[in-house]
Motif scaffolding. Structure first.
Motif, PDB file in Angstrom:
ATOM      1  N   ARG A 275     -23.227  25.467 -49.590  1.00  0.00           N
ATOM      2  CA  ARG A 275     -22.259  24.608 -50.247  1.00  0.00           C
ATOM      3  C   ARG A 275     -21.890  23.428 -49.352  1.00  0.00           C
ATOM      4  NH1 ARG A 275     -16.242  26.288 -51.943  1.00  0.00           N
ATOM      5  NH2 ARG A 275     -16.101  26.182 -49.699  1.00  0.00           N
ATOM      6  N   ARG A 278     -24.573  20.864 -49.433  1.00  0.00           N
ATOM      7  CA  ARG A 278     -24.505  20.088 -50.677  1.00  0.00           C
ATOM      8  C   ARG A 278     -23.400  19.052 -50.588  1.00  0.00           C
ATOM      9  NH1 ARG A 278     -25.007  24.792 -53.424  1.00  0.00           N
ATOM     10  NH2 ARG A 278     -22.805  24.836 -53.968  1.00  0.00           N
ATOM     11  N   ARG A 279     -22.229  19.516 -50.082  1.00  0.00           N
ATOM     12  CA  ARG A 279     -21.084  18.610 -50.013  1.00  0.00           C
ATOM     13  C   ARG A 279     -21.352  17.409 -49.137  1.00  0.00           C
ATOM     14  NH1 ARG A 279     -15.699  21.832 -50.370  1.00  0.00           N
ATOM     15  NH2 ARG A 279     -15.873  22.337 -52.557  1.00  0.00           N
TER      16      ARG A 279
END
Ligand SMILES: Nc1ncnc2c1ncn2[C@@H]1O[C@H](COP(=O)(O)OP(=O)(O)OP(=O)(O)O)[C@@H](O)[C@H]1O
Ligand SMILES: [Mg+2]
Lengths: 287, 249
Positions: A275, A278-279
């Motif tokens: 995550r 992705r961020r």
């Protein structure tokens, strides 16, 4: 965008069908190949000449059932040790990491102490710390201090892991660009407020995946407490039983429970790391 | 209050052997807009950071409303309360929403209540056409929107003077206009401002005075028509020639 002709997607049913057929085929292929590979491995193991002896002393159903209640009692203690140690470690480690970043002259001695602490503690194997604290301090009979070996073994884990975790947090603090602190100070926030509201939250977010890895290791290292014979923690339960019966199945049962504890945490750590990637990709890196 | 709002006297600043500022003197009156121009590396950013006490100066004085804020030991936090600064790279806090970026300092530094701080922030966001972005995180905004939020964040502390450090140079050309409009609005509101800029046309339009910084000092100072059209100094002419030539390429 003011053109209208391409704005609404037009789905071709044949194309959709082709896509889902392909997906089904991929799933089937991976299922079949997984079963084949696992089957081959199992076959290889159980047909090997030493297997009956191994099964007898490591995978013995009778001993497994017999030791289970003890192991479950140990499981409870393992979880308690882990859950109580973790927050203390985080607080101590954050304190150490922040102290190392302070530049004001008044903090010089504290800064050197923090550096020495991290260097010395990380140089000592955790098992030695547990032996020293767990056997050593209760033997001193010091007034006003707890004399439970279990407590001191827990304390040794906190000492050891604080040093490692503080290094992780320090890397996180250093990864926050100095311009963030400058922006906070420029708004009138003082040094403590800048750390508390701007720098530390970003640092912790960035190092969450490695922090989780450290906590997986901590969960497993609660097993080291068994060496001082304190409590009935999982490995200890297995140990007593194994040495009585000359059978190692209890170790395997204990290992299975450790795996059950750590695998969810590992998957969670991976998910957090993904995550994070992705961020930061979405944000186009840091400015 | 007697003299000018901000008074720089012989400000010196060196990084190691690199003497960046070598005696900068400049008075800035209330409601003035001073454009700071000069070649890259001449110390524009350094000067602004010194005024906001983000860098300690080596010699000279910085007097703000009759207080020598550059005096060692002066309460920097109280000095900064009157000075807002906006950086080239926005420096919004990525882990906080637009609303939280703006209300953090008023709440923690000025002790404002959450609802008061948010009401004030909404008012500012409305004024700059950002009301619908209040709940968004900075990474969801365009560069121009981020920079306008950064300006709002500084304004929320109700500073008496605003420092802008090349706030449009990290922006795509089509986003520059919206940020410059904010500055125009602030000038109408009477805000005292110092802006370091490479946009000569904008400096000419907005500034009451232009300061040309070169060799670590204010080499030329005056109204924009004079400094930008009929510079007295040879080095100012050379600099302006380079800028216009670069603009033609
Ligand atoms: N933190 C620092 N440490 C050391 N040297 C620095 C530091 N900040 C700036 N300098 C030096 O000071 C000089 C002036 O830099 P400054 O950023 O103030 O220039 P500038 O006028 O803002 O340039 P630009 O137009 O490119 O933004 C440069 O030579 C730079 O290398
Ligand atoms: Mg600059």
């Amino acid at each position: 965008m003011t053109t209208t002709s391409d704005a609404v997607p037009v789905y071709d049913p044949a194309r959709l069908q082709a896509i889902s057929a392909r997906r089904r085929r991929n799933t089937a292929v991976s299922a079949v190949s997984t079963v084949l590979v696992l089957g081959a491995l199992v076959l290889l193991v159980v047909t090997s000449p030493g297997w009956p002896a191994v099964r007898e002393s490591f995978f013995n159903g009778f001993y497994a059932r017999d030791v289970l209640p003890n192991i479950l009692a140990g499981l409870r203690l393992t979880v308690i040790l882990f859950v109580t140690a973790e927050p203390v470690i985080l607080v101590v480690a954050l304190f150490l990491a922040v102290v190392r970043g302070l530049s004001a002259p008044i903090f010089t001695p504290l800064r050197y102490l923090a550096i020495a602490y991290a260097d010395v503690v990380r140089g000592i194997p955790t098992i030695l710390l547990i032996l020293m604290f767990g056997f050593g301090i209760p033997a001193l009979n010091l007034q006003g201090l707890p004399d439970s070996p279990l407590f001191w073994a827990w304390f040794a884990l906190v000492v050891s892991y604080s040093a490692y975790v503080s290094e992780v947090l320090r890397a996180g603090l250093e990864s926050v660009h100095p311009s963030q602190r400058a922006a906070a100070r420029a708004l009138g926030l003082n040094q403590y407020q800048s750390l508390r509201y701007v720098v530390v939250p970003q640092a912790v977010r960035r190092v969450t995946p490695p922090l989780l890895n450290d906590f997986i290791a901590l969960q497993k290292d609660t097993a080291l407490i068994a060496v001082i014979g304190a409590g009935i923690e999982m490995t200890r339960a297995a140990q007593i039983y194994a040495f009585d019966a000359f059978n190692y199945t209890p170790f395997v049962v204990a290992a299975c429970f450790y795996i059950l504890l750590t695998v969810p945490l590992s998957r969670w750590a991976d998910w957090m790391a993904a995550r994070q990637r992705r961020r930061s990709a979405a944000a186009g890196g840091v400015l | 209050m007697t003299g000018p709002t901000l008074q720089l006297r012989g400000v010196h600043k060196a990084y190691g052997d690199n003497a960046v500022l070598r005696g900068v003197s400049l008075d800035i009156d209330e409601h003035e807009v001073v454009a700071l121009i000069g070649p890259s590396g001449c110390g524009k950013s350094t000067l602004l950071r010194c005024i906001d006490l983000l860098e300690p100066i080596d010699a000279g004085t910085i007097v703000f409303d009759d207080d020598d804020i550059s005096w060692p030991g002066f309460d920097v936090n109280s000095a900064r309360r009157n000075i807002g600064i906006v950086f080239q790279s926005f420096n919004l806090f990525p882990h906080r929403s637009v609303m939280d970026n703006i209300t953090l300092a008023p709440r923690k530094v000025l002790g404002a209540g959450r609802s008061d701080a948010e009401a004030q922030a909404m008012e500012l966001l409305n004024r700059f056409g950002l009301a619908d972005k209040a709940g968004d995180y900075p990474d969801r905004l365009s560069g121009g929107q981020q920079q306008r939020v950064a300006i709002v964040r500084a304004l929320a502390m109700q500073p008496k003077i605003m420092l802008f450090d090349e706030i449009t140079s990290a922006l795509d050309p089509e986003l520059v206009g919206e940020v410059l409009n904010v500055i125009r609005g602030l000038k109408e509101g009477g805000m005292t401002m110092v802006l370091a800029t490479h946009e000569m046309a904008f400096a000419r339009e907005i500034a009451t005075r232009v300061a040309f910084l070169d060799g670590g000092e204010v080499a030329e100072l005056g109204p924009p028509e004079q400094v930008l059209s009929q510079p007295q100094q040879e080095r100012t002419r050379r600099f302006l020639r380079r800028v216009t030539e670069a603009g033609r390429l």
